[in-house]
Enzyme design. Sequence first.
Site, PDB file in Angstrom:
ATOM      1  N   GLU A 119       1.244  -1.056   0.130  1.00  9.27           N
ATOM      2  CA  GLU A 119      -0.016   0.275   0.151  1.00  9.27           C
ATOM      3  C   GLU A 119       0.605   1.034  -0.092  1.00  9.27           C
ATOM      4  O   GLU A 119       1.789   1.733   0.804  1.00  9.27           O
ATOM      5  CB  GLU A 119      -0.684   0.030   1.628  1.00  9.27           C
ATOM      6  CG  GLU A 119      -1.787   1.000   0.912  1.00  9.27           C
ATOM      7  CD  GLU A 119      -3.010   1.145   2.447  1.00  9.27           C
ATOM      8  OE1 GLU A 119      -2.650   0.746   3.325  1.00  9.27           O
ATOM      9  OE2 GLU A 119      -4.064   1.659   2.189  1.00  9.27           O
ATOM     10  N   GLY A 259       3.619   2.723  10.932  1.00 12.89           N
ATOM     11  CA  GLY A 259       2.539   1.187  12.311  1.00 12.89           C
ATOM     12  C   GLY A 259       3.345   0.187  12.069  1.00 12.89           C
ATOM     13  O   GLY A 259       3.428  -0.639  12.060  1.00 12.89           O
ATOM     14  N   HIS A 295      -6.119  -1.765  15.332  1.00 15.25           N
ATOM     15  CA  HIS A 295      -6.563  -1.243  14.139  1.00 15.25           C
ATOM     16  C   HIS A 295      -6.409  -1.958  12.299  1.00 15.25           C
ATOM     17  O   HIS A 295      -7.290  -2.104  11.948  1.00 15.25           O
ATOM     18  CB  HIS A 295      -5.697   0.214  14.207  1.00 15.25           C
ATOM     19  CG  HIS A 295      -5.826   0.809  12.402  1.00 15.25           C
ATOM     20  ND1 HIS A 295      -6.584   2.004  12.943  1.00 15.25           N
ATOM     21  CD2 HIS A 295      -5.137   0.446  11.675  1.00 15.25           C
ATOM     22  CE1 HIS A 295      -6.380   2.607  11.655  1.00 15.25           C
ATOM     23  NE2 HIS A 295      -5.770   1.788  10.945  1.00 15.25           N
ATOM     24  N   GLU A 296      -5.340  -2.940  12.456  1.00 14.24           N
ATOM     25  CA  GLU A 296      -5.245  -3.364  11.407  1.00 14.24           C
ATOM     26  C   GLU A 296      -6.104  -5.437  11.513  1.00 14.24           C
ATOM     27  O   GLU A 296      -5.942  -5.738  10.417  1.00 14.24           O
ATOM     28  CB  GLU A 296      -3.411  -4.306  11.744  1.00 14.24           C
ATOM     29  CG  GLU A 296      -2.649  -3.288  11.439  1.00 14.24           C
ATOM     30  CD  GLU A 296      -2.816  -2.070  10.719  1.00 14.24           C
ATOM     31  OE1 GLU A 296      -3.270  -1.943   9.897  1.00 14.24           O
ATOM     32  OE2 GLU A 296      -2.662  -0.926  11.075  1.00 14.24           O
ATOM     33  N   HIS A 299      -9.229  -3.953  10.450  1.00 18.41           N
ATOM     34  CA  HIS A 299      -9.572  -3.165   9.350  1.00 18.41           C
ATOM     35  C   HIS A 299      -9.538  -4.930   8.052  1.00 18.41           C
ATOM     36  O   HIS A 299     -10.086  -4.466   6.902  1.00 18.41           O
ATOM     37  CB  HIS A 299      -8.339  -2.842   8.601  1.00 18.41           C
ATOM     38  CG  HIS A 299      -6.974  -1.666   8.425  1.00 18.41           C
ATOM     39  ND1 HIS A 299      -8.323  -0.996   7.802  1.00 18.41           N
ATOM     40  CD2 HIS A 299      -6.530  -1.196   8.270  1.00 18.41           C
ATOM     41  CE1 HIS A 299      -8.024   0.385   7.443  1.00 18.41           C
ATOM     42  NE2 HIS A 299      -6.454   0.576   8.223  1.00 18.41           N
TER      43      HIS A 299
HETATM   44  N1  B3K Z   1      -2.848   1.666   5.529  1.00 17.63           N
HETATM   45  C1  B3K Z   1      -1.609   0.797   6.251  1.00 17.63           C
HETATM   46  C2  B3K Z   1      -0.805   2.291   6.113  1.00 17.63           C
HETATM   47  C3  B3K Z   1      -0.528   2.420   4.369  1.00 17.63           C
HETATM   48  C4  B3K Z   1       0.696   3.533   4.673  1.00 17.63           C
HETATM   49  C5  B3K Z   1       1.484   3.193   2.967  1.00 17.63           C
HETATM   50  N2  B3K Z   1       2.101   4.307   2.402  1.00 17.63           N
HETATM   51  C6  B3K Z   1      -1.528   1.097   7.932  1.00 17.63           C
HETATM   52  C7  B3K Z   1      -2.932   1.143   8.118  1.00 17.63           C
HETATM   53  O1  B3K Z   1      -3.460   2.235   8.061  1.00 17.63           O
HETATM   54  O2  B3K Z   1      -3.207   0.501   9.366  1.00 17.63           O
HETATM   55 ZN    ZN Z   2      -4.730   1.987   9.116  1.00 16.39          ZN
END
Ligand code: B3K
Ligand code: ZN
Length: 868
Positions: A119, A259, A295-296, A299
């Site tokens: 990403e 992170g 958080h992850e 998602h």
């Molecule tokens: N979705 C990723 C962040 C990606 C950043 C790319 N430069 C982490 C997060 O927000 O959970």
């Molecule tokens: Zn995120």
Amino acid sequence: MSVQVKRRADYQPPAFSISTVTLNIYLHPTKTRVVSQLQVKREGAADAPLVLDGEKLSLTSVAIDGATVSSPEVSDTTLTLRDVPDQFSLEIETEIDPDNNKALEGLYRSAGVFCTQCEAEGFRRITYFLDRPDVLAVYRVTLHGDKATLPTMLANGNLVERGENADGTHWVTWHDPYPKPSYLFAVVAGDFDLLTDSYTTMSGKQVALELYVDKGKRDRGQFALDSLKRAMKWDEETFGLEYDLDIYMIVAVDFFNMGAMENKGLNIFNSKFVLADQATATDDDFFNVESVIAHEYFHNWTGNRVTCRDWFQLSLKEGLTVFRDQQFSADMTSPLSNRVKHVRVMREHQFAEDASAMSHPIRPDEVMEMNNFYTVTVYDKGAEVIRMFHTLLGAEAFRKGMDEYFRRHDGQAVTCDDFIAAMQFATDLDLTQFARWYSQSGTPELSVESEYSKEQGRHTFRLTQRTKPTADQQEKLPLYMPVAIELIDKQGIHYQDNEGLINNGLLILADEQVEFTVDADVAELTPVLLGSFSAPARVNNNLSPTDCLTIFKYAHDDFNRWDALQQLYDWCIAQYETGHPERISKEIWSGLKSVIEAEQDNAELLGECLVVPSFETLCQTRADIDVASLHAAREAFCQAFAEMLEPQLAALYARCETQHYVYEQEAVNARRCRNVVLAHLARLTTHIDTVQQHFSSSDNMTDTLGALRASQYGENDVFEQLMAEFESVWKHDPLVLDKWFALHATQPREDILAHISMLKEHPQFSTSNPNRVRALIGSFAFYNSTGFHAADGSGYKFVTDYLLTLDKTNPQVAARIVTPLTQWHQYAVSHQEQMKTQLARLLNEKGLSRDLFEKVSKSLAYDKHTAN
Ligand code: B3K
Ligand code: ZN
């Protein structure tokens, strides 16, 4: 330099779809071979060519339905295939160099571990592909690698097969049954310590949980694994969402640009957000680990099952997921500390972004480099917008809207408008105007005026909203927002409005102005605005110090009570700035004493309320800032605070003593309060021993760091001595040493640049590791106000010199650290000139990255005074 601007309005659906991706990756440190087989189908015009994205790839071969394409059309960023069939199989072989990938996007090696970051647009650095979030495919991935050095080889989904070859290599095949966009693709290969566990979902499915950490770090992973289980349970209970695959893997790596990353079934984490134990992690670290793990995990539904149609929609998944992790953390820990923490981020960073050249709505309209838009606006303001849905609809209807969102869009790539439509389904409120939060940038300002008619015994209040023009948008319209209000008199009696506009403490502000009346016999009524920070707005209510103390005493909303003291401190600092500290009357000091005495058993509240607003927060209520004088005023107030309140602070310090370390909320509150108090006491020579004693008796990192931070405010010798002791204990542990680098970097001292230059040569410092860079250089640029903003411009130059080098290898991190320079508008002219000189140096640099170019060129082009 010309960089292409992408616009949200230009969205076109892809001309082709890709149903399956079969990858064979032959892992090698410098020559990794990637063989990709794609099933492609035409969805658009019959004559459309297939244009695949690709960057920094060396193309070996291309074949369509088995026939080699003899001279493929390749540019720096694309592979174009013309006159292709309507449906075909495409095989592409490329070679990449993970070891020389210092940008940490695509496939790279982090301390011997192969890992990926795709990403937003990293997959195109692995192979040619339609690298956009609305192309969803099923992936089957076989990894081939050396068995001795890479015993573990992971990819998304379930492991289906593995085998060994005679030459000492082995292979593993993974299959992810859920169609996903390429940004969620991940592979990892290395040699790890493994923690395992399992979780039974609410429907009775067994999920294997696996956490991979560096060898020898096993004991530091348990908290993360336990956090994962708490997050899984919370999401089932709160949103009825359960995990879908049979296995959930998390890998911690040392080199990571941010992170963590929510790759389907295979999260990759910055080790900073996984590894935590009493000796090495502070309470804040534990908190962050739990919240990033959650958080992850969250998602998986908000991001992976329902993903973004295009990157302009990023807040669709990020704002929503941040809101979800904030709710989770509030349930797991302290609601007040959570709210305060997030509001501090909004005020310190998001308001500053809104006021800068980089201002953008939570759903941006134009982007040069997508990585620049993982911002506090998209994430944190995005979460505040979701919170307003929650406030306006109520918990039950919000849940109904979420259910509908998943019912309609599971498996799809959608837009913010689709989310709003699902919420609209769940409520009778008309959300049309509310949707403006997605398209309008800037921070609304609320102000309140009142009149009192003695004859009628009636107060008339006028609440007004105004959003100033921003760099990206001149015209602003009124926003629809929930404003929590309490109306109290000096005795703490609460009043209701006559019109009934305030319901359950909430007033809906939709127009530019709203008026309401309140009947009361008293001449003075204090409006307490924006309880719980009910909307991401600034408030100009010109509270007097007495009003602030009244609010602290009587308001029901703890956030308002905290905020009232923040405003009081801000006012006091302003008295120092104008040379009138005597205006801080005896009554104010005794009011502050009573705050501590009355709440001495409420460590949770005092732990937040005794924190003086940071320099960065103070900047947000000021303009044309002369850094040295604001800094001096803040210091002088803090010194007076410690001197005037010493007896109360010392008593509170003693009262908050905790026994042995445990990470439980009550103990966390007590430690926090005690460390905050220590930082005040440390300014007094009579308390040098208190700081030293705090340090030497500590059995945990929270108190150790608390003592170090406090010693920054006291005698320099003590600071140096404690820092040296700390270094001798932790010199072999870079993650822990980052705290030490950051403390050095934020130390106010004359020779700070020489000092940082020396630290850059420290054996543990490395420019290729983003954590080190953020700890040393990032902390300096963001938080060393006197050093970074030194009057001679040396701080700006120092950071710029560093960025010129860093940009060559890691533009993403460079573009983060340039942020404080791009916010030159808020400082006095003398600072502005020096900052712009350095920005101009960056802009003149040949080969400047797109990341830095976007931020620097926008910043230099924005002249706020003519813009407004
Ligand atoms: N979705 C990723 C962040 C990606 C950043 C790319 N430069 C982490 C997060 O927000 O959970
Ligand atoms: Zn995120």
